[in-house]
Design a protein around this motif. Structure first.
Motif, PDB file in Angstrom:
ATOM      1  N   ALA A 122     -16.985  -2.132  -0.315  1.00  0.00           N
ATOM      2  CA  ALA A 122     -16.183  -1.621  -1.434  1.00  0.00           C
ATOM      3  C   ALA A 122     -16.842   0.133  -1.527  1.00  0.00           C
ATOM      4  N   THR A 126      -8.767  -1.064  -6.101  1.00  0.00           N
ATOM      5  CA  THR A 126      -9.888  -1.881  -6.605  1.00  0.00           C
ATOM      6  C   THR A 126     -10.154  -3.018  -5.434  1.00  0.00           C
ATOM      7  N   LEU A 127     -11.277  -3.460  -5.168  1.00  0.00           N
ATOM      8  CA  LEU A 127     -11.571  -4.584  -4.298  1.00  0.00           C
ATOM      9  C   LEU A 127     -12.526  -5.540  -5.180  1.00  0.00           C
ATOM     10  N   HIS A 180     -15.414  -1.639  -7.188  1.00  0.00           N
ATOM     11  CA  HIS A 180     -15.786  -3.065  -6.986  1.00  0.00           C
ATOM     12  C   HIS A 180     -15.863  -3.988  -8.359  1.00  0.00           C
ATOM     13  N   LYS A 217     -20.220  -5.741  -1.738  1.00  0.00           N
ATOM     14  CA  LYS A 217     -20.291  -4.481  -2.420  1.00  0.00           C
ATOM     15  C   LYS A 217     -20.420  -3.611  -1.608  1.00  0.00           C
TER      16      LYS A 217
END
Length: 597
Positions: free
Chosen positions: A247, A234-235, A254, A244
């Protein structure tokens, strides 16, 4: 073999094949005690590094008196008792390296400049502690010792990340006092001891355009250095479009920063009571600028037996600082009113404003509590965010219905409700947030606050995710069965298909049993440690514990990066604005990560 007391061993460590340079990690050969190769290497590859100690050991006036002239014209040496004792041995290179490392660590951790080693009084202080130790030069510390300690720390961080099953990232950008752009990325995971670990991967100069592709390429380069590109999960960033996009390019889930989103919600709502806030600000500014007014306030608090509370000024980028300003202003109402009357300070505040402050601070206190929980870095925050934002929405709706509020406060509440619904509804319905709520032993089903449809959906999908892990023990059998099924002339094929179907059904049942047993177990108390809970039950819930490590390690905000930038700002100050971006990168990496090793 070369003597370890030689000055050259400040720069090398012994290895099986030779001597390893502390700065470039190159192996240099030496034989029969000769260190000429080592000296040539330092002179050729690291010319800025002082080869010898800054002040070699020398005799003092106390050891040998000045010669006296005799009648014959010859000099007679006056022998003292000190001449009969051998001078003390100089400090070994290993001891010196250890103290040098501790000195550099102090400089990095406590925001000291490298020039502290040239400070006369600091030198006297060190000399009093250990007369044998000679301080390294500023160039030696910054050009040699700093890269060496950075590389050592880097290798340790790499080794720590190797044990991680999945890693979540936070990323953000910052502009320094020199108007240089920096980008930072941090890594978060749960280790085998069920400890939440956080490390800074890099905070470096980012001079190219901040497009989603450039940011994604930079993150890829950083994660490749640490060999974790295949572990990324996950970012977490702010709500910027380029983040965004990064990601998406990285093919990562995201998560919008919860603290940033909550800040946007509250900042918009505060516009409904802007006039009251501006009136409070004007009075706060007067007391901040006037020492006479500030002194009078302290005297008034003392005479009224009131706590000595200084008033606070808000920061435009932090909504909770506005809450703190209003709350402190409210607490000081009586002494402030007395000071305003005594000093005849111009004040536009009316009784209506005090009512707005009283009611608004009660509402904003709830948001402040949620903000603090979301910004936590050493405890679970993603499931907390999912639950508390839902709970917060219910709470302020109840307040609006049950309490008599000023019409401006009602407008504030309406705007906050709308902001929570529009900005957090999508976030709280994200798969990663829902799974985290389910896997938090403090929340489980109750974390969805009556949303049975969402709970059932998450429950079903969790079983589907568990099935492959239930099959893990029988992977080899399954693979062999699939190979056999490829044969068209296998007369046992119909029976094997039945066995394979039964195996899949069995895995589904086992997954459902594990999940149901977990949900039926008594929930953990709110103040208890969920990581310890999972550690004690890893054997009971082997599949769920894997997913708990994966989802509960995700931070709910990008605040870890914001904290990095705050520290970087304390390093790169007006007095240290010539510090290069490379040195800043190394200093902040050591400062942030060394205590975690």
């Amino acid at each position: 073999m070369a003597h370890m007391t030689s000055d050259i061993w400040q720069h090398f460590t012994k290895s099986e094949s030779g001597a390893k340079c502390r700065y470039c990690q190159q192996i240099v050969s030496y034989c029969k005690g000769s260190t000429s190769n080592l000296k040539r290497h330092i002179g050729r590859k690291h010319p800025t590094v002082p080869l010898y100690r800054s002040n070699p050991l020398s005799t003092t006036n106390s050891e040998i008196d000045s010669p006296l002239e005799g009648t014959s014209g010859q000099q007679n040496v006056c022998t003292t008792i000190t001449n009969f004792f051998q001078p003390s041995k100089p400090m070994s290179s290993e001891s010196k390296k250890k103290i040098d490392s501790l000195l550099l660590l102090m400089i990095c951790k406590e925001y000291h400049p490298f020039s502290i080693v040239e400070n006369e009084y600091f030198g006297d202080f060190v000399k009093a502690l250990n007369p044998k130790y000679e301080l390294p030069t500023r160039k030696s510390i910054s050009n040699a010792a700093l890269p060496a300690l950075y590389n050592e720390t880097l290798e340790v961080v790499k080794s720590k990340l190797l044990i991680a099953s999945t890693v979540s990232l936070t990323a953000d950008c910052w502009t320094s006092i020199n108007n240089d752009n920096f980008c930072a990325v941090t890594a978060h995971f749960i280790n085998n001891k069920y400890e939440l670990c956080s490390y800074l991967l890099e905070c470096s100069d980012f001079s190219i355009t901040h497009t989603g592709k450039n940011i994604a390429d930079w993150i890829t380069t950083v994660t490749n250095t640490f060999e974790i590109s295949d572990k990324l999960f996950t970012l977490v960033t702010d709500n910027a479009t380029n983040m965004k996009s990064a990601a998406t390019i990285l093919n990562l889930s995201h998560l919008p920063c919860g603290a940033h989103t909550l800040n946007l919600v509250v900042q918009r709502g505060l516009q409904k009571i802007k006039s009251t806030i501006e009136n409070v600000k004007s009075i706060v500014m007067h007391f901040k600028k006037s020492s006479k007014a500030a002194q009078k306030l302290a005297e008034m608090q003392t005479s009224l037996n009131h706590p000595l509370l200084k008033i606070k000024q808000d920061c435009p980028t932090r909504w909770n600082s506005t809450y703190e300003m209003l709350d402190r202003f409210k607490q000081n109402r009586i002494p402030l009113a007395s000071c305003i009357a005594t000093l005849k300070i111009s004040c536009k505040l009316e009784e209506e404003d005090w009512l707005i402050i009283e009611q608004a601070t009660k509402i904003l206190k709830l948001f402040n509590t949620v903000t603090i929980e979301i910004m936590a870095e050493k405890t679970i925050s993603i499931s907390t965010m999912g639950f508390l934002t839902r709970s917060l929405l219910q709470k302020i709706i109840e307040k609006k219905e049950k309490e008599v509020l000023h019409h401006k406060v009602i407008d504030l509440v309406d705007d906050l409700i709308l902001g929570l619904k529009t900005r957090f509804e999508t976030t709280n319905n994200l798969e990663i947030v829902s799974y985290a709520i389910l896997l938090d032993p403090r929340l489980k089903k109750d974390g969805f606050l009556g949303s049975d449809a969402q709970y059932q959906n998450v429950y079903t999908h969790m079983i589907e995710k568990m099935i492959p892990f239930q099959n893990r023990m029988d992977t080899q059998i399954k693979d062999n069965a699939e190979k056999d099924l490829d044969s068209d002339d296998d007369i046992w094929q119909p029976l094997k298909k039945v066995h394979q179907s039964e195996h899949t059904s069995s895995a589904r049942i086992l997954a459902a049993l594990e999940l149901d047993r977990y949900i039926s177990e008594k929930k953990l108390q709110v103040k208890c440690d969920p990581f310890l809970w999972w550690k004690e039950r890893e054997v009971i819930y082997p599949t769920l514990s894997y997913f708990a490590k994966q989802y509960l390690s995700i931070p709910a905000s990008s605040v870890p990066c914001e904290r990095i930038f705050s520290k970087a700002g304390n390093i790169l100050t007006e007095k240290r604005n010539r510090l290069t971006s490379k040195k800043l990168k190394e200093i902040i990496f050591i400062k942030q990560n060394y205590h975690n090793l």
